[in-house]
Motif scaffolding. Structure first.
Motif, PDB file in Angstrom:
ATOM      1  N   ASN A 255     -14.579  -0.322  -3.283  1.00 54.81           N
ATOM      2  CA  ASN A 255     -13.943  -1.629  -3.101  1.00 54.81           C
ATOM      3  C   ASN A 255     -12.925  -1.888  -4.211  1.00 54.81           C
ATOM      4  OD1 ASN A 255     -13.595  -4.046  -1.766  1.00 54.81           O
ATOM      5  ND2 ASN A 255     -14.987  -5.128  -3.137  1.00 54.81           N
ATOM      6  N   ASP A 256     -13.295  -1.532  -5.457  1.00 54.01           N
ATOM      7  CA  ASP A 256     -12.374  -1.734  -6.589  1.00 54.01           C
ATOM      8  C   ASP A 256     -11.163  -0.811  -6.462  1.00 54.01           C
ATOM      9  OD1 ASP A 256     -14.045  -3.574  -7.565  1.00 54.01           O
ATOM     10  OD2 ASP A 256     -14.966  -2.296  -9.106  1.00 54.01           O
ATOM     11  N   GLU A 257     -11.448   0.445  -6.114  1.00 52.87           N
ATOM     12  CA  GLU A 257     -10.357   1.424  -6.116  1.00 52.87           C
ATOM     13  C   GLU A 257      -9.388   1.257  -4.953  1.00 52.87           C
ATOM     14  OE1 GLU A 257     -11.802   5.361  -6.616  1.00 52.87           O
ATOM     15  OE2 GLU A 257     -12.436   4.977  -8.672  1.00 52.87           O
ATOM     16  N   ASP A 260      -5.844  -2.147  -3.628  1.00 49.87           N
ATOM     17  CA  ASP A 260      -4.396  -2.240  -3.352  1.00 49.87           C
ATOM     18  C   ASP A 260      -4.004  -1.493  -2.084  1.00 49.87           C
ATOM     19  OD1 ASP A 260      -4.112  -3.667  -5.671  1.00 49.87           O
ATOM     20  OD2 ASP A 260      -3.952  -1.832  -6.874  1.00 49.87           O
ATOM     21  N   VAL A 261      -4.913  -0.687  -1.553  1.00 45.81           N
ATOM     22  CA  VAL A 261      -4.565   0.174  -0.413  1.00 45.81           C
ATOM     23  C   VAL A 261      -4.928  -0.492   0.923  1.00 45.81           C
ATOM     24  CG1 VAL A 261      -4.905   2.489   0.561  1.00 45.81           C
ATOM     25  CG2 VAL A 261      -5.128   2.140  -1.921  1.00 45.81           C
ATOM     26  N   GLU A 265      -8.141  -7.573   6.298  1.00 49.42           N
ATOM     27  CA  GLU A 265      -9.227  -7.417   7.270  1.00 49.42           C
ATOM     28  C   GLU A 265     -10.209  -6.328   6.834  1.00 49.42           C
ATOM     29  OE1 GLU A 265      -9.297  -6.615  11.918  1.00 49.42           O
ATOM     30  OE2 GLU A 265      -7.556  -7.759  11.235  1.00 49.42           O
ATOM     31  N   GLN A 266      -9.636  -5.212   6.339  1.00 46.67           N
ATOM     32  CA  GLN A 266     -10.495  -4.115   5.868  1.00 46.67           C
ATOM     33  C   GLN A 266     -11.288  -4.564   4.629  1.00 46.67           C
ATOM     34  OE1 GLN A 266      -7.204  -1.417   5.509  1.00 46.67           O
ATOM     35  NE2 GLN A 266      -7.899  -0.154   7.219  1.00 46.67           N
ATOM     36  N   HIS A 267     -10.632  -5.374   3.799  1.00 49.47           N
ATOM     37  CA  HIS A 267     -11.298  -5.885   2.602  1.00 49.47           C
ATOM     38  C   HIS A 267     -12.520  -6.741   2.997  1.00 49.47           C
ATOM     39  CE1 HIS A 267     -11.678  -7.078  -1.519  1.00 49.47           C
ATOM     40  NE2 HIS A 267     -11.647  -8.361  -1.170  1.00 49.47           N
ATOM     41  N   GLU A 268     -12.331  -7.543   4.038  1.00 48.11           N
ATOM     42  CA  GLU A 268     -13.439  -8.384   4.502  1.00 48.11           C
ATOM     43  C   GLU A 268     -14.600  -7.522   5.006  1.00 48.11           C
ATOM     44  OE1 GLU A 268     -12.298 -11.648   7.124  1.00 48.11           O
ATOM     45  OE2 GLU A 268     -14.429 -11.760   7.684  1.00 48.11           O
ATOM     46  N   LEU A 269     -14.219  -6.431   5.725  1.00 43.57           N
ATOM     47  CA  LEU A 269     -15.271  -5.527   6.209  1.00 43.57           C
ATOM     48  C   LEU A 269     -16.045  -4.922   5.035  1.00 43.57           C
ATOM     49  CD1 LEU A 269     -13.539  -3.594   9.141  1.00 43.57           C
ATOM     50  CD2 LEU A 269     -15.349  -5.305   9.269  1.00 43.57           C
ATOM     51  N   PHE A 270     -15.314  -4.563   4.005  1.00 45.80           N
ATOM     52  CA  PHE A 270     -15.943  -4.001   2.811  1.00 45.80           C
ATOM     53  C   PHE A 270     -16.940  -5.001   2.213  1.00 45.80           C
ATOM     54  CE2 PHE A 270     -13.606  -0.153   1.632  1.00 45.80           C
ATOM     55  CZ  PHE A 270     -14.646   0.485   0.989  1.00 45.80           C
ATOM     56  N   GLU A 271     -16.473  -6.243   2.130  1.00 39.77           N
ATOM     57  CA  GLU A 271     -17.345  -7.273   1.543  1.00 39.77           C
ATOM     58  C   GLU A 271     -18.610  -7.471   2.370  1.00 39.77           C
ATOM     59  OE1 GLU A 271     -14.997 -10.747   0.640  1.00 39.77           O
ATOM     60  OE2 GLU A 271     -14.618  -9.872  -1.338  1.00 39.77           O
ATOM     61  N   ARG A 272     -18.459  -7.387   3.679  1.00 41.06           N
ATOM     62  CA  ARG A 272     -19.651  -7.530   4.540  1.00 41.06           C
ATOM     63  C   ARG A 272     -20.631  -6.388   4.292  1.00 41.06           C
ATOM     64  NH1 ARG A 272     -18.493 -10.316  10.184  1.00 41.06           N
ATOM     65  NH2 ARG A 272     -17.168 -11.956   9.396  1.00 41.06           N
ATOM     66  N   LEU A 273     -20.044  -5.180   4.130  1.00 39.88           N
ATOM     67  CA  LEU A 273     -20.895  -4.019   3.841  1.00 39.88           C
ATOM     68  C   LEU A 273     -21.661  -4.233   2.538  1.00 39.88           C
ATOM     69  CD1 LEU A 273     -18.859  -0.763   4.581  1.00 39.88           C
ATOM     70  CD2 LEU A 273     -21.124  -1.360   5.407  1.00 39.88           C
ATOM     71  N   ILE A 274     -20.941  -4.736   1.533  1.00 43.70           N
ATOM     72  CA  ILE A 274     -21.576  -4.958   0.220  1.00 43.70           C
ATOM     73  C   ILE A 274     -22.681  -6.014   0.331  1.00 43.70           C
ATOM     74  CG2 ILE A 274     -21.155  -5.838  -2.124  1.00 43.70           C
ATOM     75  CD1 ILE A 274     -18.373  -4.507  -1.930  1.00 43.70           C
TER      76      ILE A 274
END
Ligand code: ADP
Length: 486
Positions: A255-257, A260-261, A265-274
């Motif tokens: 998520n940190d790395e 910027d890429v 929407e993908q960031h939100e998916l990441f947060e849900r995973l976390i």
């Protein structure tokens, strides 16, 4: 007497021609006077004899005689008002002495010996308590220990359930006769080769010379499967922790790395995973801790800390959980609150369980407030939500293991051990936990932690472990190595 007087006066009025017996109004008046007189007499007699009836019922109770009246409970408020309470208490507690002649004493001895002999062949047992709640009689295989003061005690661990002594205390205040059964009550932790497991039934009989009798049915063999299940659960939860920690670690790094890429929407998916990985980790920790607690392997590691620092370790996770579920989390934990000597990792699990529940059992855009303040020698931490709340019957079961209300069982996923283990953790840190809730308005969970400037102060005050606290606050017993870390 009054009825006869009314009859005589009526007759005199007729004889002296004052009242005409052929007039219906004379008869109506006469009947009305009679009915009123009888009614008043009946009422006065009932009210006047009521206390006497209650006293007779209490006397019949302690004499062991049958009575059509149910025996009165001296603690009921009506007896405070009527002034009968001290008299009833005297009957139950001191009572008129019953003289036993030699023949009766011999017969009673014989009964006692027959009972002891009969139970010596059985692995089940009976324990009878005297009026001071000391063990008056215990059959051969009863699980009894003798403490340093030479006092016999039942060796039973009720863990999170109402203990026998708590139940007796409740009966003393609220009952005249009562009965309660417990299942799967062990003498020692799971895994201990000397562990015995019982189903028990206790009966309470106010005023009797032996007010409490406990019947213990030996079930060690029957419950062996449950014990090994618990062993397996502890093992499985322990093994699951490793991979979950790895998954959480990689998710955070990725998520940190990738910040910027990836797009929003993908960031939100990441947060849900976390959030899901952290929740899973919370469930596994709860399972592992309650298996440890049930096996009395649970330990707390005390350090000098404060509630704001403890919350810092879970703040990001809580914020993420709240925002991903569209809840508003308002946290007010002042940094200048006094130091507590507590185990930060287990207390953060308690906070996380309470906040997670507040999120689960409230509706979208609901606010969850977390706050803390000093209350005497304790710090009081509060988690409040404005969600579905609970009726009183749910509140009374809340801290029992695996308990989930009907409503939540149907609507929200969960295990029913979050509150059970949270209460156990708080008590093992020397605090207490409670809840106030109103259905459809919300719930407020509170827990306390004792204030100690140093771990040494706490250890001195508790004699090296938390048993002192736990004995006062619950029926449970938690092993605490009292280790100091950091
Ligand atoms: P779980 O949430 O996994 O079911 P818990 O032990 O945390 O288990 O909670 C036990 C039960 O208490 C829940 O199933 C729910 O019925 C009730 N409960 C707990 N917290 C709340 C709350 N904040 N509001 C309403 N009900 C709650």
């Amino acid at each position: 007497m009054q009825i006869i007087a009314v009859l005589v006066v009526g007759l005199a009025l007729v004889v002296f021609g004052i009242a005409d017996p052929l007039e219906p109004v004379v008869w109506i008046t006469f009947v009305a006077i009679m009915v009123t007189t009888v009614g008043i007499n009946w009422l006065v007699a009932t009210i006047a004899t009521e206390p006497l009836k209650q006293l007779t019922a209490a006397m019949s109770k302690i004499a062991g005689e049958q009575s059509p009246l149910s025996p009165p409970n001296p603690n009921a408020t009506r007896y405070e008002k009527s002034g009968l309470r001290p008299l009833l208490r005297w009957i139950y507690e001191d009572g008129p002495s019953v003289t036993v002649n030699d023949a009766e004493a011999e017969a009673s001895n014989e009964t006692r010996n027959t009972l002891l002999e009969a139970f010596s062949h059985s692995s089940s047992s009976v324990v009878i308590f005297d009026a001071q709640y000391q063990i008056a009689l215990a059959t051969a295989h009863a699980p009894i220990t003798i403490n340093d003061d030479n006092v016999k005690k039942l060796e039973l661990d009720f863990l999170g359930e109402t203990s026998l002594s708590e139940w007796i205390k409740d009966c003393e205040e609220n009952a005249v006769t009562a009965e309660k059964t417990w299942s799967y009550i062990g003498t020692r932790p799971i895994g201990d080769p000397k562990r015995r497991v019982y189903d028990l039934t206790a009966s309470y009989n106010k005023g009797s010379a032996n007010p409490v009798t406990v019947l213990l049915l030996e079930k060690t063999g029957d419950y062996a499967v449950d014990d090994s299940d618990l062993n397996f659960i502890a093992f499985a939860a322990h093994e699951l922790r490793g991979p979950i920690t790895v998954i959480r670690g990689y998710l955070d790094t990725l998520n940190d790395e990738l910040v910027d890429v990836i797009d929003a929407e993908q960031h939100e998916l990441f947060e849900r995973l976390i959030v899901s990985a952290n929740r899973l980790s919370g469930y596994v920790n709860n399972i592992l801790n309650s298996a440890r607690y049930d096996r009395r392997h649970f330990s707390v590691f005390l350090i000098e800390t404060n509630i704001a620092d403890i919350y810092d370790s879970i703040a990001d996770d809580m914020r993420l959980r709240a925002t991903s579920q569209h809840r508003l989390l308002s946290v007010d934990l002042p940094r200048n609150l006094p130091t507590v000597a507590a185990d930060p990792s287990s207390i953060s699990e308690v906070l996380s369980n309470l906040i997670d529940n507040a999120i689960k059992y409230s509706s979208e855009s609901g606010t969850i407030e977390v706050s803390a303040e000093q209350e005497g020698n304790y710090l009081e931490i509060t988690v409040r939500d404005h969600g579905i709340g609970m009726p009183a019957n749910v509140v009374s079961n809340l801290f029992h293991k695996f308990y989930r209300s009907h409503r939540s069982r149907e609507t929200v996923a969960g295990t029913g051990i979050g509150l059970y283990i949270s209460k156990a953790i708080v008590e093992s840190n020397g605090g207490t936990m409670g809840v106030q809730s109103i259905e459809n308005e919300g719930s407020t969970f509170r827990f306390t932690l004792p204030i100690y400037a140093t771990v040494a102060d706490k250890i001195t005050a508790t004699g090296g472990d938390n048993r002192e606290f736990i004995a006062h606050n619950s029926s449970s017993w938690i092993k605490n190595h009292g280790s100091i870390r950091g």
